[in-house]
Motif scaffolding. Structure first.
Motif, PDB file in Angstrom:
ATOM      1  N   TRP A  32       1.145  -1.296  -0.007  1.00  0.00           N
ATOM      2  CA  TRP A  32      -0.170  -0.219  -0.132  1.00  0.00           C
ATOM      3  C   TRP A  32       1.074   1.341   0.145  1.00  0.00           C
ATOM      4  O   TRP A  32       1.551   1.540   0.146  1.00  0.00           O
ATOM      5  N   ASN A  33       0.794   1.929  -0.834  1.00  0.00           N
ATOM      6  CA  ASN A  33       1.042   2.710  -0.770  1.00  0.00           C
ATOM      7  C   ASN A  33       0.629   4.559   0.899  1.00  0.00           C
ATOM      8  O   ASN A  33      -0.314   4.507   0.519  1.00  0.00           O
ATOM      9  N   ALA A  34       1.286   4.269   1.560  1.00  0.00           N
ATOM     10  CA  ALA A  34       1.254   4.551   2.959  1.00  0.00           C
ATOM     11  C   ALA A  34       1.706   6.164   3.190  1.00  0.00           C
ATOM     12  O   ALA A  34       2.761   6.543   3.203  1.00  0.00           O
ATOM     13  N   VAL A  35       0.430   7.023   3.964  1.00  0.00           N
ATOM     14  CA  VAL A  35       1.239   8.508   4.195  1.00  0.00           C
ATOM     15  C   VAL A  35       0.793   8.647   5.590  1.00  0.00           C
ATOM     16  O   VAL A  35      -0.607   8.081   6.324  1.00  0.00           O
ATOM     17  N   GLY A  36       1.302   8.971   6.780  1.00  0.00           N
ATOM     18  CA  GLY A  36       0.670   8.784   8.039  1.00  0.00           C
ATOM     19  C   GLY A  36       0.832   9.991   8.801  1.00  0.00           C
ATOM     20  O   GLY A  36       1.796  10.768   8.081  1.00  0.00           O
ATOM     21  N   CYS A  37       0.374  10.772   9.539  1.00  0.00           N
ATOM     22  CA  CYS A  37       0.504  12.226   9.415  1.00  0.00           C
ATOM     23  C   CYS A  37       0.127  12.291  11.086  1.00  0.00           C
ATOM     24  O   CYS A  37      -0.503  11.115  11.983  1.00  0.00           O
ATOM     25  N   GLY A  38       0.802  13.254  11.646  1.00  0.00           N
ATOM     26  CA  GLY A  38       0.975  13.036  13.355  1.00  0.00           C
ATOM     27  C   GLY A  38       0.912  14.736  13.656  1.00  0.00           C
ATOM     28  O   GLY A  38       0.384  15.423  12.799  1.00  0.00           O
ATOM     29  N   TYR A  39       1.227  14.928  14.771  1.00  0.00           N
ATOM     30  CA  TYR A  39       1.270  16.368  15.555  1.00  0.00           C
ATOM     31  C   TYR A  39       2.311  16.771  15.827  1.00  0.00           C
ATOM     32  O   TYR A  39       3.492  17.177  14.984  1.00  0.00           O
ATOM     33  N   ARG A  40       2.578  16.514  17.080  1.00  0.00           N
ATOM     34  CA  ARG A  40       3.845  16.963  17.739  1.00  0.00           C
ATOM     35  C   ARG A  40       5.804  16.310  17.645  1.00  0.00           C
ATOM     36  O   ARG A  40       6.372  16.540  17.171  1.00  0.00           O
ATOM     37  N   ARG A  41       5.059  14.556  17.415  1.00  0.00           N
ATOM     38  CA  ARG A  41       6.216  14.348  17.366  1.00  0.00           C
ATOM     39  C   ARG A  41       6.392  13.959  15.350  1.00  0.00           C
ATOM     40  O   ARG A  41       7.205  12.504  14.990  1.00  0.00           O
ATOM     41  N   ALA A  42       5.518  14.206  14.815  1.00  0.00           N
ATOM     42  CA  ALA A  42       5.335  13.906  13.261  1.00  0.00           C
ATOM     43  C   ALA A  42       6.632  13.827  12.167  1.00  0.00           C
ATOM     44  O   ALA A  42       6.965  12.946  12.040  1.00  0.00           O
ATOM     45  N   GLN A  43       7.337  15.082  12.398  1.00  0.00           N
ATOM     46  CA  GLN A  43       8.448  15.024  10.984  1.00  0.00           C
ATOM     47  C   GLN A  43       9.835  14.640  11.323  1.00  0.00           C
ATOM     48  O   GLN A  43       9.993  14.379  12.442  1.00  0.00           O
ATOM     49  N   PRO A  44      10.719  14.416  11.089  1.00  0.00           N
ATOM     50  CA  PRO A  44      10.580  14.119   9.197  1.00  0.00           C
ATOM     51  C   PRO A  44       9.476  13.013   8.478  1.00  0.00           C
ATOM     52  O   PRO A  44       9.346  12.725   7.877  1.00  0.00           O
ATOM     53  N   ARG A  45       9.093  11.801   9.287  1.00  0.00           N
ATOM     54  CA  ARG A  45       8.894  11.195   9.131  1.00  0.00           C
ATOM     55  C   ARG A  45       7.353  11.095   8.844  1.00  0.00           C
ATOM     56  O   ARG A  45       6.490  10.580   7.439  1.00  0.00           O
ATOM     57  N   PHE A  46       6.380  11.675   8.713  1.00  0.00           N
ATOM     58  CA  PHE A  46       5.506  12.153   8.808  1.00  0.00           C
ATOM     59  C   PHE A  46       4.889  13.133   8.491  1.00  0.00           C
ATOM     60  O   PHE A  46       5.501  13.978   9.016  1.00  0.00           O
ATOM     61  N   GLU A  47       3.523  13.423   8.037  1.00  0.00           N
ATOM     62  CA  GLU A  47       2.723  14.637   7.489  1.00  0.00           C
ATOM     63  C   GLU A  47       2.646  15.527   8.711  1.00  0.00           C
ATOM     64  O   GLU A  47       1.899  14.469   9.947  1.00  0.00           O
ATOM     65  N   GLN A  48       2.494  16.546   9.560  1.00  0.00           N
ATOM     66  CA  GLN A  48       2.692  17.062  10.087  1.00  0.00           C
ATOM     67  C   GLN A  48       0.712  18.263   9.964  1.00  0.00           C
ATOM     68  O   GLN A  48       1.026  18.704   8.915  1.00  0.00           O
ATOM     69  N   VAL A  49      -0.109  17.268  10.653  1.00  0.00           N
ATOM     70  CA  VAL A  49      -1.482  18.064  10.098  1.00  0.00           C
ATOM     71  C   VAL A  49      -1.519  17.575  12.028  1.00  0.00           C
ATOM     72  O   VAL A  49      -2.233  17.328  12.687  1.00  0.00           O
ATOM     73  N   ASN A  50      -2.984  18.707  12.047  1.00  0.00           N
ATOM     74  CA  ASN A  50      -3.118  19.135  13.472  1.00  0.00           C
ATOM     75  C   ASN A  50      -4.870  18.901  12.911  1.00  0.00           C
ATOM     76  O   ASN A  50      -5.540  19.074  12.044  1.00  0.00           O
ATOM     77  N   LEU A  51      -5.398  17.994  13.378  1.00  0.00           N
ATOM     78  CA  LEU A  51      -7.219  17.215  12.540  1.00  0.00           C
ATOM     79  C   LEU A  51      -7.404  18.194  13.043  1.00  0.00           C
ATOM     80  O   LEU A  51      -8.619  18.560  12.934  1.00  0.00           O
ATOM     81  N   LEU A  52      -7.432  19.558  14.932  1.00  0.00           N
ATOM     82  CA  LEU A  52      -8.634  20.383  14.562  1.00  0.00           C
ATOM     83  C   LEU A  52      -8.731  21.303  13.616  1.00  0.00           C
ATOM     84  O   LEU A  52      -9.640  22.174  13.368  1.00  0.00           O
ATOM     85  N   ASP A  53      -7.417  21.433  12.443  1.00  0.00           N
ATOM     86  CA  ASP A  53      -7.587  22.467  11.834  1.00  0.00           C
ATOM     87  C   ASP A  53      -8.429  21.880  10.444  1.00  0.00           C
ATOM     88  O   ASP A  53      -7.755  20.805   9.371  1.00  0.00           O
ATOM     89  N   SER A  54      -9.149  22.258  10.335  1.00  0.00           N
ATOM     90  CA  SER A  54     -10.328  21.317   9.298  1.00  0.00           C
ATOM     91  C   SER A  54     -10.164  21.494   7.536  1.00  0.00           C
ATOM     92  O   SER A  54     -10.684  20.829   7.048  1.00  0.00           O
ATOM     93  N   ILE A  55      -9.323  22.709   7.693  1.00  0.00           N
ATOM     94  CA  ILE A  55      -8.422  23.441   6.090  1.00  0.00           C
ATOM     95  C   ILE A  55      -7.180  22.343   5.874  1.00  0.00           C
ATOM     96  O   ILE A  55      -7.091  22.052   4.979  1.00  0.00           O
ATOM     97  N   ALA A  56      -6.281  22.085   7.060  1.00  0.00           N
ATOM     98  CA  ALA A  56      -5.687  21.887   6.797  1.00  0.00           C
ATOM     99  C   ALA A  56      -6.013  19.964   6.391  1.00  0.00           C
ATOM    100  O   ALA A  56      -5.382  19.233   5.928  1.00  0.00           O
TER     101      ALA A  56
END
Length: 313
Positions: A32-56
């Protein structure tokens, strides 16, 4: 059965957490082509996305166009939920509702990770059709999250799971592995809960179930609704601690079983055993024996390195 979708895409929220890391690894290891997102510990491995930010959230879903979204992100510590109810509700309910809406918008199959704590623990085992009755605020927010997900996305799946353990980055990451230091330092006695019946479940197994569920759904659009998955070894924390000691040839006589119900912190259900037959009927499931799984998870945290020789050779 091979699901023939060119470049199957999966988005994993909470990919920096204990479960999220295992889910990311499982999908990526199975083409599978997998993309992970996180917030505080995201970078550099995962995308940094704040799930409370509906636009992001909208942007990453529309850019990546996932076929599947596995929503692992949550405030899952019952005592933290009690002390920070608004923040917990934002993440467990509001963010889940928004994610469900966005998933429906691109036709992605959403798997929302929920908990055995939606039940009060008085009449196990629990089927998916049994009436929830959460005892604590954590269970209530996860149940509200379930409802919000299904209201905004009727094709979504809810996956309820119990206490998790696995390859932790820190012992505190799991309510199971956090006991290891008390087990190892046998010079002082340690009180262990011997009241609440738990079913420790390896995150690798939950990850495999998520992938199998996703692949089954690709072939059959009727795969949706609520599902249960759990390890099948019933143990109190005291019994887990003894099993951990045994796995590493450590003494356990300093561990003291406490059979009264705990008086501090959020209320816990006595026995919220999940009936997993619905997934098993679909041919979905994987279970790692507790002793094998816990040894694999904990050996890097073994203090006395001499034991490694006896345990592994």
């Amino acid at each position: 059965e091979d699901v023939d979708i060119p470049s199957r895409r999966v988005l994993i929220t909470g990919a920096t957490g204990l479960l999220g890391r295992a889910v990311f690894k499982e999908f990526r290891g199975n083409n599978w082509n997998a993309v992970g997102c996180g917030y505080r510990r995201a970078q550099p491995r995962f995308e940094q996305v704040n799930l409370l930010d509906s636009i992001a959230v909208h942007d990453i879903i529309h850019d990546f166009q996932p076929h599947v979204i596995v929503h692992c992100a949550a405030e899952r510590r019952p005592d933290v939920v009690e002390s920070q109810p608004d923040a917990a509700s934002q993440l467990n309910v509001a963010a889940s509702a928004n994610l469900a809406k966005e998933a429906a918008g691109v036709g992605a199959f959403l798997i929302y990770i929920s908990t055995d704590y939606v039940f009060d623990g008085t009449s196990p085992p629990y089927k998916e059709t049994d009436a929830p009755n959460p005892l604590n605020l954590y269970g209530k927010t996860k149940l509200e999250g379930e409802k919000a997900v299904l209201e905004n996305n009727e094709g979504a799946a809810i996956l309820r799971i119990p206490v998790l353990y696995g390859e932790v980055e820190r012992l505190e990451e799991s309510a199971v592995t956090v006991m290891f230091d008390k087990v190892q330092f046998s010079n002082k006695s340690a009180n262990m809960d011997h009241w609440q019946q738990r079913f420790p479940t390896n995150v690798k197994d939950v990850a495999a179930v998520c992938r199998q569920l996703a692949e089954k759904r690709m072939l059959d659009p009727s795969v949706k609704g609520t599902f249960h998955w759990s390890g099948n070894e019933q143990m109190t924390k005291y019994e887990m601690a003894c099993a951990i000691a045994d796995a590493f040839n450590l003494p356990s006589s300093h561990l003291r079983p406490i059979t009264d119900s705990p008086v501090v912190g959020a209320l816990r259900p006595r026995n919220a055993q999940l009936d997993c037959s619905k997934l098993e009927m679909l041919g979905i499931g994987q279970r790692t024996p507790f002793r094998a799984g816990i040894k694999e998870s904990l050996w890097p945290f073994l203090v006395d390195k001499r034991w490694r020789q006896t345990v592994f050779h």
